[in-house]
Design an enzyme around this catalytic site. Structure first.
Site, PDB file in Angstrom:
ATOM      1  N   GLN A  40      22.187 -16.086 -44.717  1.00 45.94           N
ATOM      2  CA  GLN A  40      21.188 -16.027 -45.779  1.00 45.94           C
ATOM      3  C   GLN A  40      19.773 -15.763 -45.263  1.00 45.94           C
ATOM      4  O   GLN A  40      18.938 -15.276 -46.017  1.00 45.94           O
ATOM      5  CB  GLN A  40      21.223 -17.325 -46.598  1.00 45.94           C
ATOM      6  CG  GLN A  40      22.534 -17.466 -47.349  1.00 45.94           C
ATOM      7  CD  GLN A  40      22.634 -18.768 -48.117  1.00 45.94           C
ATOM      8  OE1 GLN A  40      23.012 -19.788 -47.555  1.00 45.94           O
ATOM      9  NE2 GLN A  40      22.286 -18.746 -49.384  1.00 45.94           N
ATOM     10  N   HIS A 132      29.328 -21.805 -42.312  1.00 48.30           N
ATOM     11  CA  HIS A 132      28.679 -21.774 -43.631  1.00 48.30           C
ATOM     12  C   HIS A 132      29.142 -20.494 -44.346  1.00 48.30           C
ATOM     13  O   HIS A 132      28.432 -19.485 -44.368  1.00 48.30           O
ATOM     14  CB  HIS A 132      27.159 -21.823 -43.482  1.00 48.30           C
ATOM     15  CG  HIS A 132      26.439 -22.197 -44.751  1.00 48.30           C
ATOM     16  ND1 HIS A 132      25.624 -23.306 -44.867  1.00 48.30           N
ATOM     17  CD2 HIS A 132      26.413 -21.615 -45.974  1.00 48.30           C
ATOM     18  CE1 HIS A 132      25.122 -23.380 -46.085  1.00 48.30           C
ATOM     19  NE2 HIS A 132      25.593 -22.357 -46.793  1.00 48.30           N
ATOM     20  N   ASN A 176      30.631 -26.021 -44.549  1.00 46.99           N
ATOM     21  CA  ASN A 176      29.779 -26.126 -45.724  1.00 46.99           C
ATOM     22  C   ASN A 176      30.626 -25.955 -46.980  1.00 46.99           C
ATOM     23  O   ASN A 176      31.321 -24.944 -47.141  1.00 46.99           O
ATOM     24  CB  ASN A 176      28.707 -25.036 -45.712  1.00 46.99           C
ATOM     25  CG  ASN A 176      27.769 -25.163 -46.896  1.00 46.99           C
ATOM     26  OD1 ASN A 176      27.039 -26.142 -47.006  1.00 46.99           O
ATOM     27  ND2 ASN A 176      27.810 -24.209 -47.810  1.00 46.99           N
ATOM     28  N   GLU A 177      30.605 -26.935 -47.850  1.00 41.13           N
ATOM     29  CA  GLU A 177      31.189 -26.852 -49.197  1.00 41.13           C
ATOM     30  C   GLU A 177      32.568 -26.202 -49.244  1.00 41.13           C
ATOM     31  O   GLU A 177      32.745 -25.155 -49.895  1.00 41.13           O
ATOM     32  CB  GLU A 177      30.230 -26.082 -50.113  1.00 41.13           C
ATOM     33  CG  GLU A 177      28.856 -26.701 -50.184  1.00 41.13           C
ATOM     34  CD  GLU A 177      27.961 -26.065 -51.231  1.00 41.13           C
ATOM     35  OE1 GLU A 177      28.281 -24.960 -51.715  1.00 41.13           O
ATOM     36  OE2 GLU A 177      26.935 -26.672 -51.576  1.00 41.13           O
TER      37      GLU A 177
HETATM   38  C1  FCB Z   1      24.861 -24.011 -51.921  1.00 41.67           C
HETATM   39  C2  FCB Z   1      25.130 -23.232 -50.639  1.00 41.67           C
HETATM   40  C3  FCB Z   1      23.899 -22.583 -50.064  1.00 41.67           C
HETATM   41  C4  FCB Z   1      22.996 -22.013 -51.133  1.00 41.67           C
HETATM   42  C5  FCB Z   1      22.760 -22.985 -52.243  1.00 41.67           C
HETATM   43  C6  FCB Z   1      21.865 -22.500 -53.335  1.00 41.67           C
HETATM   44  O1  FCB Z   1      26.023 -24.168 -52.644  1.00 41.67           O
HETATM   45  O2  FCB Z   1      25.654 -24.089 -49.660  1.00 41.67           O
HETATM   46  O3  FCB Z   1      24.322 -21.624 -49.129  1.00 41.67           O
HETATM   47  O4  FCB Z   1      23.519 -20.816 -51.576  1.00 41.67           O
HETATM   48  O5  FCB Z   1      23.971 -23.389 -52.797  1.00 41.67           O
END
Ligand code: FCB
Length: 440
Positions: A40, A132, A176-177
């Site tokens: 990003q 990520h 990440n997520e």
């Molecule tokens: C989250 C992501 C991050 C970014 C934010 C706004 O879900 O982890 O990369 O895009 O949202």
């Protein structure tokens, strides 16, 4: 009261020259800062699946140079330091470090060593994310998270990185997520690999969790005092129609699966979907802290009597329960949700770090309102005894917001994408003031 005299303090209430202020004091050593991720902000990431996705025209904008952070990280960290940040979360781009299966790129590793040293020199504690969202192209071609090979390949990458960079970082986020990535990539098909397949989605989730567990042990093997977690996206849910029991039940189902399943699994060492399946993960408890990413709330309604139906559908806006304003991407501003999750996750009896929380806002006053309202919820939770030890705002810089491209302005620092000039926003200065005083 003369200068130097200690103010009388009781339950955070101070008396100064007869004036009572009820400022909330954050704990000593609280981690204050912001987050970014490689794809990003770095620019020039051409070796991963997201690059291919962009080239194939699957999203309206290409990441391209992003914020050119790859070249400007030192001056960006100078800005973070000038804003008082003492912590910073960023991610390593696996596809740069291992551009082909089993082939390491020493320059990329040296670059990330410089990044970590630059943070340390500025007194900023690094929080390093290993994965990520972006998958090296070679691994995506082998099936990515769907492949049974993924665990081994990921473990090899983690071992390499931690043996090289481990001495410079104590805080690690493996994934990440994972739930968001599984949902967008394998159910909604909006992100790579663009699939819509429940069976594959379940396999992906299992592989992600197993990969975390294995990575956790490698990290601890190489750096015993490491603090390891995932960054868990927490999304608040409310029923579209609170009078409808089926909607209320769908909210509970969705909330369990989306917000609790993974953390419960990693905390107990057991992956368990009631009535569907359970599985023992490779080894024991693998969370040293809880990383929480929090943004918004969705409204949910039941859509049928099968599993997808009970998981429900999420609706448009205009709900009776909704009082918050919508941000630039149409997500509701719902600060109470953050406090709710902080309380719920306190059941793990582990330190909690807010690893992301932020708002896309072209109007910077909206960012300040958002930031203040969410910090207030954090303060309330800490006052209630929830062990929150850090807050990392998303994001340090304006950046490439995946399928939403560059129109979403998340930065404490504005980026002019033509000139790459940085401009500190007023909200960042107000945040800096809270950090300096360590109180709200
Ligand atoms: C989250 C992501 C991050 C970014 C934010 C706004 O879900 O982890 O990369 O895009 O949202």
């Amino acid at each position: 009261m003369s200068q130097g005299e200690t103010p009388r303090k009781a339950n955070g209430v101070e008396e100064r020259a007869g004036i009572h202020s009820a400022n909330f004091h954050f704990p000593e050593g609280f981690l204050w800062g912001a987050s970014t991720s490689a794809h990003q902000v770095e620019g020039g990431n051409t070796l991963n699946d997201w690059h291919d996705w962009e080239q194939a025209g699957r999203v309206p904008e290409k990441s391209g140079r992003a914020a050119d952070h790859w070249n400007r990280f030192r001056s960006d960290f100078d800005l973070a330091r000038s804003l008082g940040h003492n912590a910073h979360r960023f991610s390593l781009e696996w596809s740069r470090i291992e551009p082909a299966d089993g082939v390491w790129n020493p320059e990329a590793i040296a670059h990330y060593r410089e990044v970590l040293e630059a943070l340390r020199e500025r007194g900023i504690e690094p929080v390093v994310t290993l994965f990520h969202y972006t998958m090296p192209r070679w691994m995506a071609a082998r099936g990515g998270w769907e492949s049974p090979d993924m665990e081994k390949r990921f473990a090899r990458y983690v071992r390499k990185v931690v043996s090289e960079l481990g001495p410079l970082a104590r805080w690690w986020i493996t994934l990440n997520e994972p739930m968001v990535q599984m949902y967008k990539g394998w159910l909604l098909g909006q992100w790579p690999p663009g699939r819509s397949d429940w069976g594959a989605a379940v396999r992906v989730l299992r592989h992600m969790m197993r990969a975390h567990v294995i990575a956790y042990h490698h990290i601890h093997d190489l750096r015993p005092d490491a603090m390891v977690s995932i960054a868990k996206h927490a999304l608040a849910f409310s029923p579209c129609d609170p009078r409808r029991w089926r909607d209320r039940l769908s909210v509970r189902m969705r909330s369990y699966v989306f917000n609790h399943l993974i953390l419960d699994g990693l905390h107990t060492g057991m992956l368990h979907v009631p009535g569907l399946f359970w599985e023992r993960l490779p080894a024991g408890r693998t969370l040293d802290f809880i990383g929480v990413n929090y943004y918004t709330r969705d409204f949910v309604h039941n859509t049928g009597l099968d599993l997808p139906g009970w998981m429900g559908g999420s609706c448009g806006f205009d709900h009776r329960l909704q009082v918050g304003k919508l941000n630039d991407l149409g997500w509701e501003v719902y600060p109470e949700g953050l406090a709710k999750f902080l309380h719920e996750y306190s059941r793990f009896k582990l330190p909690i770090v807010i690893t992301e929380n932020g708002v896309p806002a072209a109007d910077d006053d909206d960012r300040w309102t958002f930031l203040f309202m969410h910090l207030w919820q954090v303060a309330r939770a800490i006052a209630d005894g929830v062990p929150v030890v850090g807050y990392l705002h998303w994001s340090l810089l304006d950046n490439f917001e995946w399928a939403d491209g560059y129109r979403a302005r998340f930065g404490l620092i504005e980026v002019d994408y033509e000139t790459m000039e940085r401009r500190i926003r007023r909200s960042a200065l107000k945040y800096a003031d809270i950090i300096r005083r360590n109180e709200l």
